[in-house]
Design a protein around this motif. Structure first.
Motif, short mmCIF file in Angstrom:
data_model
loop_
_atom_site.label_atom_id
_atom_site.label_comp_id
_atom_site.label_asym_id
_atom_site.label_seq_id
_atom_site.Cartn_x
_atom_site.Cartn_y
_atom_site.Cartn_z
N VAL A 297 63.23 64.56 -1.75
CA VAL A 297 62.36 65.19 -2.72
C VAL A 297 61.67 65.95 -1.83
O VAL A 297 61.34 67.25 -2.45
N ALA A 298 61.13 65.84 -0.69
CA ALA A 298 60.53 67.01 -0.09
C ALA A 298 61.34 68.26 0.36
O ALA A 298 60.74 69.30 0.11
N HIS A 479 65.94 65.11 -9.82
CA HIS A 479 65.95 64.08 -10.59
C HIS A 479 66.73 63.00 -9.84
O HIS A 479 66.31 61.73 -9.98
N ARG A 480 68.03 63.25 -9.33
CA ARG A 480 68.66 62.37 -8.56
C ARG A 480 67.78 61.73 -7.25
O ARG A 480 68.06 60.50 -7.01
N ALA A 481 67.40 62.56 -6.64
CA ALA A 481 66.52 62.25 -5.45
C ALA A 481 65.37 61.21 -5.77
O ALA A 481 65.13 60.49 -5.17
N ILE A 482 64.67 61.83 -6.88
CA ILE A 482 63.61 60.98 -7.40
C ILE A 482 64.06 59.73 -7.87
O ILE A 482 63.31 58.55 -7.65
N ARG A 483 65.32 59.49 -8.45
CA ARG A 483 65.82 58.19 -8.68
C ARG A 483 65.83 57.17 -7.61
O ARG A 483 65.53 56.06 -7.56
N LEU A 484 66.06 57.67 -6.40
CA LEU A 484 66.15 56.82 -5.29
C LEU A 484 64.69 56.19 -4.88
O LEU A 484 64.87 55.00 -4.45
N VAL A 485 63.84 57.09 -5.00
CA VAL A 485 62.42 56.36 -5.10
C VAL A 485 61.95 55.69 -6.05
O VAL A 485 61.47 54.44 -5.82
#
Length: 587
Positions: A297-298, A479-485
């Motif tokens: 995300v960063a 969106h896919r990186a946020i999913r990990l979080v």
């Protein structure tokens, strides 16, 4: 289920076993692989239908019962014992790959069947009530070309009352044990079920096959089948859907939970840990994936800041997101056809570069279609695979509730269509050299990882030339990186639904309605959303590794061909296979 959602994404024709060539050189292993596939089709006839295997089109097992699951588990344990009796070290490399994939599949199925996931039989996101309507509409994998096809469907659908009554038994078990869905998901499920109750039988989605008979069916059969379909809808399907809706509204909803994640369920941590392993095909912990997601995300936020600066927007990144969500220029469409035509225009634009990046491309045709109205409110854009033998194209389905409030995204097309799922799935299904269980199998991390990797090829393919489209592509990657979080946050760290929605809105240019729908999807289908980013990161890691190792000998088209040629593999097995490929390129 194995999984009906993935059935939507991977429907295809299966050649009858008697006509299929063995794709392994070891006779003992070849027999075991064939028996495994045949047994899978028998025990899971709906998945067989989605693959196009017509032998079980009249069957609808009540597959979530404890007895049915116990039978499956004993069966797979028997297969595992037979596999272990084969000396892997004596097999050629291709058979070692078959051995490894079968062993992985069996171990995962045995572990899954030990978990009490059957007390939540279906959700607002996926399950038989929704897929039965899709099958019965005549627009999906269930064929309606002959009288026998129609009779098969009547027999299959007539089991639904018993299926739904059994589902109520298991949902009530869930109420008693505390294994229940979040309240907000139940509130979405009730109108879905009510929408499938037709007061006017002729307007039921289940009536469509007899409203449009194919040529070659006699008048007498048309009259008989029309009467039988009318009776099926009126006496079996309508009452069953009505009973389910009433149960969820009056009995289940008061017992539903206020929490979002699996962590609040009895044994929820164990269930989520398994789903993390299942969907990422890694041994990473939920905490490790949560932390990796924050790093991604960063990184992507930094790239987004650069785009914001490029277009001269002086506000904050969050204000830039709001601008892209609300400014009318990002919503140019007046009707659904305009959106569909936009997506249809992308293939000819990227064709010149596709020819340089892929030596082997699918023969299966391709279409763009709008998602049907009855499931558009909860459906995400998705791909449904085609069949050369059946003359059925691969389909990129686009949900459009309101064209004037829908944005088009080049990255979405690259992921779901070309060169994403259409290339990956079609090439796998067309590869007759693979044993059937792999030809028609799947690994979510591989498949969705490929789809997200395909998005990353946008600039190389000649799209994302508009900075706003590139920003939307970054938004999709974000969106896919946020999913990990958020997935790990809700299911392993106790995040609320509202926390997860806000985290999405703070970090990507997404409409609130879509953010809500996505978060509720992760609540219903825990762990699946992790697969995209984990798979993409592995593919990118492999590409970078081989570019460094091979130098001038690295060929991108050859890399893509090698990556796709053996179909969907668990990521650790994929890595071993690709490392061997890279070594061969050096010789």
């Amino acid at each position: 289920m194995k999984k009906l959602l993935l059935g939507f994404a991977a429907g295809l024709l299966l050649t009858h076993a008697a006509n299929a060539q063995s794709a392994t050189g070891n006779p003992q292993l070849a027999t075991l692989l064939n028996e495994y596939y045949e047994t899978s089709a028998r025990l899971d006839p709906l998945s067989a239908t989605f693959r196009g295997d017509a032998r079980y089109n009249d069957q609808l097992p009540i597959d979530f019962t404890d007895s049915y699951r116990a039978e499956n588990r004993r069966t797979w344990q028997g297969f595992l014992a037979q596999l272990r009796a084969i000396d892997r070290t004596q097999l050629p490399p291709a058979d070692q790959l078959n051995y490894d994939v079968l062993r992985y599949d069996l171990l995962m199925q045995i572990e899954r069947l030990s978990l009490p996931e059957n007390q939540i039989v279906f959700t607002q996101f996926s399950g038989l009530p929704q897929s039965l309507a899709l099958l019965g509409s005549g627009a999906s994998a269930q064929p309606f070309k002959t009288v026998a096809d129609y009779d098969n469907w009547l027999k299959r659908a007539s089991v639904f009352p018993a299926w739904s009554d059994s589902a109520l038994v298991y949902f009530r078990k869930g109420i008693a044990s505390g294994m229940v869905m979040p309240k907000v998901l139940v509130e979405k499920l009730v109108p879905q079920l009510n929408a499938l109750v037709a007061t006017d039988i002729s307007k039921s989605t289940f009536y469509k096959p007899v409203a449009q008979f194919p040529e070659g069916i006699s008048d007498a059969d048309r009259q008989r089948l029309t009467a039988a379909f009318t009776s099926l809808i009126q006496e079996k399907l309508n009452p069953s859907y009505r009973k389910l809706a009433q149960f969820f509204q009056t009995e289940y909803l008061p017992s539903a939970r206020a929490t979002a994640g699996y962590g609040a369920l009895p044994g929820g941590k164990k269930m989520y840990d398994f789903r993390v392993k299942q969907f990422t095909t890694t041994n990473l912990s939920a905490d490790a994936i949560f932390n990796l997601g924050q790093k991604e995300v960063a990184r992507i936020r930094h790239e987004m800041e650069a785009v914001k600066k490029q277009v001269g927007f002086t506000g904050s990144l969050k204000e830039f997101f709001a601008y892209m969500r609300t400014d009318p220029k990002f919503y140019p469409y007046k009707d659904a056809e305009g959106i569909l035509n936009y997506y249809r225009s992308i293939t000819p634009r990227i064709q010149p570069m596709l020819a340089r990046m892929f030596n082997k491309v699918p023969k299966t045709p391709f279409e763009v279609r709008q998602v049907e109205a009855f499931r558009a409110a909860t459906a995400a854009a998705h791909y449904f695979a085609g069949s050369l033998e059946q003359g059925r194209p691969g389909i990129f389905y686009v949900p459009i509730l309101d064209a004037a409030k829908t944005q088009s995204r080049e990255s979405l097309f690259l992921h779901e269509a070309i060169p994403g799922h259409h290339y990956q799935i079609s090439l796998q299904y067309e590869n007759e050299a693979l044993p059937k269980f792999r030809r028609y199998g799947f690994s979510t991390a591989y498949m969705e990882g490929w789809g997200l990797y395909a998005e990353s090829l946008g600039k190389e393919l000649g799209v994302y030339t508009d900075p706003y489209q590139y920003m939307l592509a970054l938004g999709d990657e974000m969106h896919r990186a946020i999913r990990l979080v958020v997935d790990a946050g809700m299911h392993a760290r106790g995040w609320t639904r509202e926390q997860a929605i806000q985290y999405s809105l703070d970090n990507e240019p997404i409409e609130e309605q879509r953010a809500v729908s996505e978060i509720e999807r992760y609540m219903a289908y825990a762990g699946q959303a992790l697969s995209y980013k984990m798979g993409e990161l592995k593919i990118k890691e492999l590409r970078a590794r081989y570019q460094k190792q091979l130098g001038s000998k690295f060929n991108l088209a050859a890399f893509h061909d090698a990556l796709l040629m053996d179909g969907a593999l668990p990521l650790d097995i994929l890595e071993r296979k690709m490392d061997a490929w890279a070594k061969a390129q050096l010789k």
